[in-house]
Motif scaffolding. Structure first.
Motif, mmCIF file in Angstrom:
data_model
loop_
_atom_site.group_PDB
_atom_site.id
_atom_site.type_symbol
_atom_site.label_atom_id
_atom_site.label_comp_id
_atom_site.label_asym_id
_atom_site.label_seq_id
_atom_site.Cartn_x
_atom_site.Cartn_y
_atom_site.Cartn_z
ATOM 1 N N ASP A 471 0.821 -1.212 0.000
ATOM 2 C CA ASP A 471 0.000 0.000 0.000
ATOM 3 C C ASP A 471 0.854 1.260 0.000
ATOM 4 O OD1 ASP A 471 -2.164 -1.667 0.048
ATOM 5 O OD2 ASP A 471 -2.648 -1.353 2.167
ATOM 6 N N ASN A 472 1.966 1.221 0.727
ATOM 7 C CA ASN A 472 2.862 2.381 0.750
ATOM 8 C C ASN A 472 3.462 2.643 -0.629
ATOM 9 O OD1 ASN A 472 2.469 2.896 3.458
ATOM 10 N ND2 ASN A 472 4.252 1.726 4.132
ATOM 11 N N VAL A 473 3.817 1.584 -1.324
ATOM 12 C CA VAL A 473 4.351 1.736 -2.681
ATOM 13 C C VAL A 473 3.298 2.336 -3.590
ATOM 14 C CG1 VAL A 473 5.083 0.453 -4.734
ATOM 15 C CG2 VAL A 473 6.103 -0.070 -2.508
ATOM 16 N N ALA A 474 2.094 1.793 -3.559
ATOM 17 C CA ALA A 474 1.026 2.287 -4.427
ATOM 18 C C ALA A 474 0.710 3.753 -4.131
ATOM 19 C CB ALA A 474 -0.225 1.434 -4.241
ATOM 20 N N ALA A 475 0.700 4.119 -2.856
ATOM 21 C CA ALA A 475 0.400 5.510 -2.493
ATOM 22 C C ALA A 475 1.500 6.450 -2.966
ATOM 23 C CB ALA A 475 0.223 5.618 -0.977
ATOM 24 N N ALA A 476 2.751 6.023 -2.826
ATOM 25 C CA ALA A 476 3.871 6.863 -3.263
ATOM 26 C C ALA A 476 3.834 7.083 -4.773
ATOM 27 C CB ALA A 476 5.201 6.229 -2.852
ATOM 28 N N VAL A 477 3.493 6.057 -5.535
ATOM 29 C CA VAL A 477 3.421 6.189 -6.989
ATOM 30 C C VAL A 477 2.359 7.207 -7.376
ATOM 31 C CG1 VAL A 477 2.811 4.980 -9.132
ATOM 32 C CG2 VAL A 477 4.338 3.890 -7.470
ATOM 33 N N GLN A 478 1.256 7.201 -6.679
ATOM 34 C CA GLN A 478 0.162 8.118 -7.011
ATOM 35 C C GLN A 478 0.531 9.581 -6.802
ATOM 36 O OE1 GLN A 478 -2.836 7.497 -8.510
ATOM 37 N NE2 GLN A 478 -1.845 5.503 -8.826
ATOM 38 N N THR A 479 1.503 9.837 -5.933
ATOM 39 C CA THR A 479 1.912 11.228 -5.697
ATOM 40 C C THR A 479 2.886 11.732 -6.758
ATOM 41 O OG1 THR A 479 3.827 10.641 -4.302
ATOM 42 C CG2 THR A 479 1.675 10.850 -3.211
ATOM 43 N N MET A 480 3.418 10.836 -7.589
ATOM 44 C CA MET A 480 4.416 11.226 -8.587
ATOM 45 C C MET A 480 3.747 11.790 -9.831
ATOM 46 S SD MET A 480 7.100 8.022 -8.545
ATOM 47 C CE MET A 480 8.163 7.690 -7.135
ATOM 48 N N PRO A 481 4.357 12.795 -10.447
ATOM 49 C CA PRO A 481 3.844 13.285 -11.728
ATOM 50 C C PRO A 481 4.167 12.312 -12.853
ATOM 51 C CG PRO A 481 5.877 14.413 -11.181
ATOM 52 C CD PRO A 481 5.544 13.545 -9.991
ATOM 53 N N ARG A 482 3.533 12.520 -13.985
ATOM 54 C CA ARG A 482 3.890 11.750 -15.167
ATOM 55 C C ARG A 482 5.349 12.044 -15.527
ATOM 56 N NH1 ARG A 482 0.685 7.720 -16.325
ATOM 57 N NH2 ARG A 482 1.482 7.785 -18.471
ATOM 58 N N HIS A 483 6.042 11.015 -16.016
ATOM 59 C CA HIS A 483 7.448 11.167 -16.352
ATOM 60 C C HIS A 483 7.677 12.322 -17.329
ATOM 61 C CE1 HIS A 483 11.054 9.708 -18.857
ATOM 62 N NE2 HIS A 483 11.563 10.090 -17.712
ATOM 63 N N ALA A 484 6.854 12.396 -18.371
ATOM 64 C CA ALA A 484 7.011 13.458 -19.367
ATOM 65 C C ALA A 484 6.799 14.836 -18.756
ATOM 66 C CB ALA A 484 6.038 13.232 -20.526
ATOM 67 N N ASP A 485 5.850 14.951 -17.826
ATOM 68 C CA ASP A 485 5.593 16.246 -17.165
ATOM 69 C C ASP A 485 6.777 16.632 -16.284
ATOM 70 O OD1 ASP A 485 3.111 16.321 -18.380
ATOM 71 O OD2 ASP A 485 2.060 15.485 -16.647
ATOM 72 N N PHE A 486 7.360 15.644 -15.600
ATOM 73 C CA PHE A 486 8.508 15.947 -14.744
ATOM 74 C C PHE A 486 9.698 16.405 -15.585
ATOM 75 C CE2 PHE A 486 12.290 15.090 -12.266
ATOM 76 C CZ PHE A 486 11.947 15.601 -11.018
ATOM 77 N N LEU A 487 9.927 15.742 -16.715
ATOM 78 C CA LEU A 487 11.015 16.160 -17.605
ATOM 79 C C LEU A 487 10.818 17.605 -18.055
ATOM 80 C CD1 LEU A 487 11.426 13.027 -19.918
ATOM 81 C CD2 LEU A 487 13.039 13.818 -18.179
ATOM 82 N N GLN A 488 9.590 17.944 -18.395
ATOM 83 C CA GLN A 488 9.310 19.282 -18.908
ATOM 84 C C GLN A 488 9.575 20.355 -17.859
ATOM 85 O OE1 GLN A 488 8.708 19.909 -22.062
ATOM 86 N NE2 GLN A 488 8.684 22.116 -21.664
ATOM 87 N N SER A 489 9.325 20.040 -16.614
ATOM 88 C CA SER A 489 9.534 21.027 -15.549
ATOM 89 C C SER A 489 10.970 21.023 -15.028
ATOM 90 C CB SER A 489 8.577 20.747 -14.385
ATOM 91 O OG SER A 489 8.857 19.482 -13.795
ATOM 92 N N TYR A 490 11.658 19.886 -15.110
ATOM 93 C CA TYR A 490 12.971 19.735 -14.480
ATOM 94 C C TYR A 490 14.125 19.986 -15.450
ATOM 95 C CZ TYR A 490 16.698 17.336 -11.805
ATOM 96 O OH TYR A 490 17.852 17.036 -11.133
ATOM 97 N N CYS A 491 14.042 19.456 -16.654
ATOM 98 C CA CYS A 491 15.187 19.520 -17.566
ATOM 99 C C CYS A 491 14.749 19.526 -19.022
ATOM 100 C CB CYS A 491 16.129 18.347 -17.309
ATOM 101 S SG CYS A 491 15.318 16.721 -17.417
ATOM 102 N N PRO A 492 13.872 20.442 -19.420
ATOM 103 C CA PRO A 492 13.393 20.427 -20.809
ATOM 104 C C PRO A 492 14.535 20.657 -21.780
ATOM 105 C CG PRO A 492 12.824 22.501 -19.739
ATOM 106 C CD PRO A 492 13.364 21.594 -18.667
ATOM 107 N N ALA A 493 14.622 19.822 -22.795
ATOM 108 C CA ALA A 493 15.707 19.923 -23.764
ATOM 109 C C ALA A 493 15.225 20.653 -25.015
ATOM 110 C CB ALA A 493 16.215 18.537 -24.138
ATOM 111 N N GLY A 494 16.078 21.494 -25.556
ATOM 112 C CA GLY A 494 15.780 22.116 -26.824
ATOM 113 C C GLY A 494 16.044 21.141 -27.951
ATOM 114 N N GLU A 495 15.850 21.560 -29.157
ATOM 115 C CA GLU A 495 16.112 20.698 -30.299
ATOM 116 C C GLU A 495 17.608 20.390 -30.399
ATOM 117 O OE1 GLU A 495 13.921 19.236 -32.219
ATOM 118 O OE2 GLU A 495 12.252 20.157 -31.151
ATOM 119 N N ALA A 496 17.911 19.137 -30.685
ATOM 120 C CA ALA A 496 19.321 18.714 -30.782
ATOM 121 C C ALA A 496 19.981 19.328 -32.008
ATOM 122 C CB ALA A 496 19.397 17.204 -30.852
#
Length: 496
Positions: A471-496
């Motif tokens: 249950d703790n694992v399932a609850a922790a996962v639910q608090t996480m953002p989508r991977h793509a959303d986290f990338l966009q907020s944390y380290c968005p990359a410009g065009e290579a």
């Protein structure tokens, strides 16, 4: 022992291996060394190693690399593990995650023994239910930061990674020389390397030489003849095609390893594109067939021409010979299944820094370095063989893998787990107990017995304890953002 004081380090070849070595040496030992890297823009690099393991994070910490900056500049995404598909037949699936399964148990028995007891009693669910990284990956979620404890690695663009490390290295004082190596000079008495002679006639003298010339092994093998132990009787894949495609969906935080009739294919999602490849044994699949199979399987616009890479699995008998140390592909190659290539470069450089021969190259140092490298490569080799040997596919390639004789060191591990669910991580082993357990179970090895400690717990107490972890694992996962959303907020990359 050479009494030559070692100050001038010459790195032959760039790419990931060369620039990882340059960046680490100049960061840790820079004031004491004169570092020159020789590479040619005309010589391509393999540049396929787009998937890493969590040890890369610790290596970056040694270099004080800012994670968000590194990820932006290499188009990187996060990786929580590997999804293995079709390895036990079409439609089969399991996940090798980087995380801890369950919670730390007693010194007597690891968590999976308690899970096995619960399974025998008819409850407990899937083993993966107790791993945060696995459930987050399956849900396509990710988070990192002061309050996040997920074990993660990266999907990255290897060419951009080398370029990123080159900028750091040159800014810190590494000298880069452009040119092709035409000759390797040696001392006529000792056989030690003395200089690299370029096609232009330029001589680059050195005290210690690092061979980062890839499969050519220009210094360690062509000049010194260090020898090679061939492992193709255990790992018989010998070819790969690599191709890049435009992304058609948000990046997921895991690598996909999808088995086919004569090997497997990878799918590695970066921020703006996907790295794809097919690994195969040419005894059972021709290059033309493999190329077409890869192109039929990929999704999205093909951005590059599929590139054929031929290789031989095995290890250099001496990765440190005289005053030359081989790094990366020149030191040996297993295959890319568990993403260990960049790790092996980084750990070799770290060990070199720890035992740097400032006062002269000695036989004892080289022998110790070689022994450590041999041990680590052999244990990784065994882990890779495990995936091939324990399979239930019916094609001739897979039948051969299943029927082959395996190294004694792996046979012992399989026997221990098959008899009593015992898995271990020995000193200097890369893969943890959780990794062995996930792959052994995932590949279909069901243990006949397990530690009976869990039977000392009342069944209701065991059920409650497991439910709490799950249950703790399932609850922790639910608090996480989508991977793509986290990338966009944390380290968005410009065009290579």
């Amino acid at each position: 022992m050479s009494e030559q004081i070692v100050k001038r380090v010459v790195i032959a070849g760039g790419g990931t291996a060369g620039w990882v070595a340059a960046a680490a040496l100049v960061k840790q030992l820079g004031p004491m060394l004169d570092i020159t890297l020789v590479e040619s823009d005309e010589i391509g690099t393999v540049g396929v190693g787009e998937s890493t393991i969590p040890t890369s994070r610790r290596f970056h910490q040694l270099l004080t690399i800012d994670e968000a900056i590194f990820m932006r500049e290499t188009q990187a995404s996060f990786k929580l593990g590997i999804s293995f598909e079709n390895w036990s037949g079409e439609g089969s699936h399991y996940f090798h995650s980087f995380g801890q399964i369950g919670r730390p148990s007693t010194w007597m028995a690891d968590f999976h023994h308690f899970w096995l007891e619960a399974r025998d009693k008819g409850f407990g669910g899937e083993l993966g239910d107790y791993c945060l990284e696995l459930k987050a990956a399956a849900a396509g979620r990710f988070a990192t930061g002061p309050d996040a404890t997920v074990q993660h690695a990266y999907h990255l663009d290897a060419t951009l990674y080398a370029r990123f490390l080159r900028r750091l290295s040159e800014a810190a004082g590494v000298r880069r020389v452009e040119g092709k190596i035409a000759q390797v000079e040696q001392d006529p008495e000792s056989g030690f390397l003395t200089a690299l002679v370029l096609e232009s006639g330029t001589r680059i003298e050195g005290d210690l030489f690092l061979d980062c010339t890839g499969f050519r092994a220009l210094l360690i093998e062509q000049a010194l003849g260090a020898g090679f132990d061939d492992w193709t009787h255990w790992i018989s894949t010998d070819s790969a095609f690599a191709v890049q495609t435009r992304a058609t969906e948000p990046a997921v935080p895991y690598t996909r390893a999808i088995a086919h009739q004569a090997g497997w294919r990878w799918k590695i999602p970066l921020q703006h594109r996907v790295g794809n490849g097919i690994v195969f044994c040419s005894d059972f699949l021709s290059p033309d067939e493999a190329r077409q199979q890869l192109l039929d399987a990929v999704e999205g616009e093909v951005l590059t021409e599929p590139r054929l890479i031929r290789y031989k699995t095995g290890q250099r008998r001496k990765v440190w010979d005289k005053n030359c140390i081989a790094l990366g592909l020149s030191s040996g190659f297993i295959e890319p299944l568990e993403s260990t290539s960049i790790h092996l470069i980084q750990v070799a450089v770290a060990k070199l820094i720890q035992s740097f021969p400032f006062s002269g190259v000695g036989a004892a140092q080289a022998e110790r370095f070689n022994a450590q490298a041999r041990h680590e490569m052999e244990r990784i080799r065994d882990f890779i063989i495990l995936h091939y040997h324990l399979n239930s596919r019916d094609e001739p390639f897979w039948q051969r893998c299943r029927d082959m004789t395996i190294p004694d060191t792996l046979a012992e591990r399989l026997a221990l787990f098959g008899e009593a669910a015992h898995a271990y991580q020995a000193a200097d082993d890369l893969f943890r107990v959780d990794s062995w357990v996930q792959v052994l179970l995932g590949q279909g090895l069901t243990p006949r017995g397990y530690h009976q400690l869990a039977r000392m717990m009342p069944q209701d107490e065991l059920r409650q304890a497991l439910a709490g972890v799950r249950d703790n694992v399932a609850a922790a996962v639910q608090t996480m953002p989508r991977h793509a959303d986290f990338l966009q907020s944390y380290c968005p990359a410009g065009e290579a």
